[in-house]
Design a protein around this motif. Sequence first.
Motif, mmCIF file in Angstrom:
data_model
loop_
_atom_site.group_PDB
_atom_site.id
_atom_site.type_symbol
_atom_site.label_atom_id
_atom_site.label_comp_id
_atom_site.label_asym_id
_atom_site.label_seq_id
_atom_site.Cartn_x
_atom_site.Cartn_y
_atom_site.Cartn_z
ATOM 1 N N PHE B 20 0.832 -1.193 0.000
ATOM 2 C CA PHE B 20 0.000 0.000 0.000
ATOM 3 C C PHE B 20 0.868 1.246 0.000
ATOM 4 O O PHE B 20 2.069 1.181 0.211
ATOM 5 C CB PHE B 20 -0.956 0.017 1.198
ATOM 6 N N PRO B 22 1.072 4.701 1.917
ATOM 7 C CA PRO B 22 0.448 5.275 3.103
ATOM 8 C C PRO B 22 -0.073 6.682 2.929
ATOM 9 O O PRO B 22 -0.859 7.156 3.717
ATOM 10 C CB PRO B 22 1.581 5.254 4.147
ATOM 11 N N PHE B 23 0.356 7.371 1.879
ATOM 12 C CA PHE B 23 -0.109 8.742 1.720
ATOM 13 C C PHE B 23 -1.445 8.822 1.007
ATOM 14 O O PHE B 23 -2.008 9.880 0.863
ATOM 15 C CB PHE B 23 0.929 9.562 0.955
ATOM 16 N N VAL B 55 5.867 -0.949 1.200
ATOM 17 C CA VAL B 55 5.369 0.415 1.252
ATOM 18 C C VAL B 55 5.792 1.101 -0.032
ATOM 19 O O VAL B 55 6.962 1.169 -0.355
ATOM 20 C CB VAL B 55 5.971 1.142 2.463
#
Lengths: 258, 107
Positions: B20, B22-23, B55
């Motif tokens: 994913f 995260p932002f 990430v």
Amino acid sequence: MAATLCGRLFPKSGWLPLTQSVRHGSKAVTRHRKPVHFLKQKMMAVTEYIPPIPAAPPGALAPRVRKTEEESALAVLLRKDLETLFKECKMIAVVQNNAINAEDLMVLRHKLKRHNISVKFFPNQVTRSFLSNSIYSNMLPLFVGQTVIIVSKEPKVKEMLQVLKHSPQMVLLGACIENTLLSYQGILNYSKLPSMITIQGELVSGLTMMTSRTVSMLRHHPVHLSALLQQYVKQQDPGDSTNVVTDKDTSTIQETAA
Amino acid sequence: MAASRGAVVLKTVKKIIVQFCPFESNVRSTREFLIMVGSEKARATNMNCEVFTEVKHDRSEPTVDITFVDGERLMMKGSKLTTQEMLSALQTRCSAKDPQAKAGDKK
């Protein structure tokens, strides 16, 4: 009595009979329930009491204003803590922890302490409310779920990365290093950067390379000439070898011509 | 907001990869799924199951890639799914594969 009633009931022609004629009507006050006269029934139906529609209760009309709960004193304290952290520390990394063990956490903390990096826990709500008011609002989406903040005054990224490599449960999400928001790749690139001194040295050398090249090109001819003349002088002193001299002359003439 | 059946049973799962960014704003459910799957209880059900997290920062969708013991793969795109849905999907598949063993034990 019924006949007199009927007579009064038909004043105009064309009226339908409104009531049934009763053979022997009861008196007004009876022991049984007397059927209400139809006219009276109609009158009562028309003049029924319509209660006024009650206005909506005052609570329903006004929008429910949620009492802005005063922040508990602990939250205020934590906020102040966060503020000082953000001001002091150059490096703030956000890490998501998937259920790290207590012992692993201790080991991690110990390893990081060696490099003056501290691990801090803050409740997400406090962090979010603080960040939304500050300039770091772009870090808001990072603080979802179980997060841990790793802060340090010096941006020691390499050591932090090495320590975090050992614990697979801590997932590095992003970091704010020297007021710049970095993603995971950004952090990796930052760790690979050489130190400031080397960069400055490289920059200076790059800038002066051009000028030094020009200078060397300009000086090239006289330097070469002087070197050759020196060698000529050296060779003149020991002996008279005319061949060497003529060769030297021709070579210098060629150089100056070029 | 725990899973409906308590802990997640990962006996038939070999590997879980969660990716994913995260932002992005649509990653909440994926992150919570990761926490549920990476919790102590879930990992205790199967010590061989590996949970990898990647990430990224390329605005891609959050995805969950699960490889089962018998080679089947389950890909879930978590941008529009809730955590509960993902967990229940995983659990139905796990229990579908598992009851052959469980039924044998019970009987």
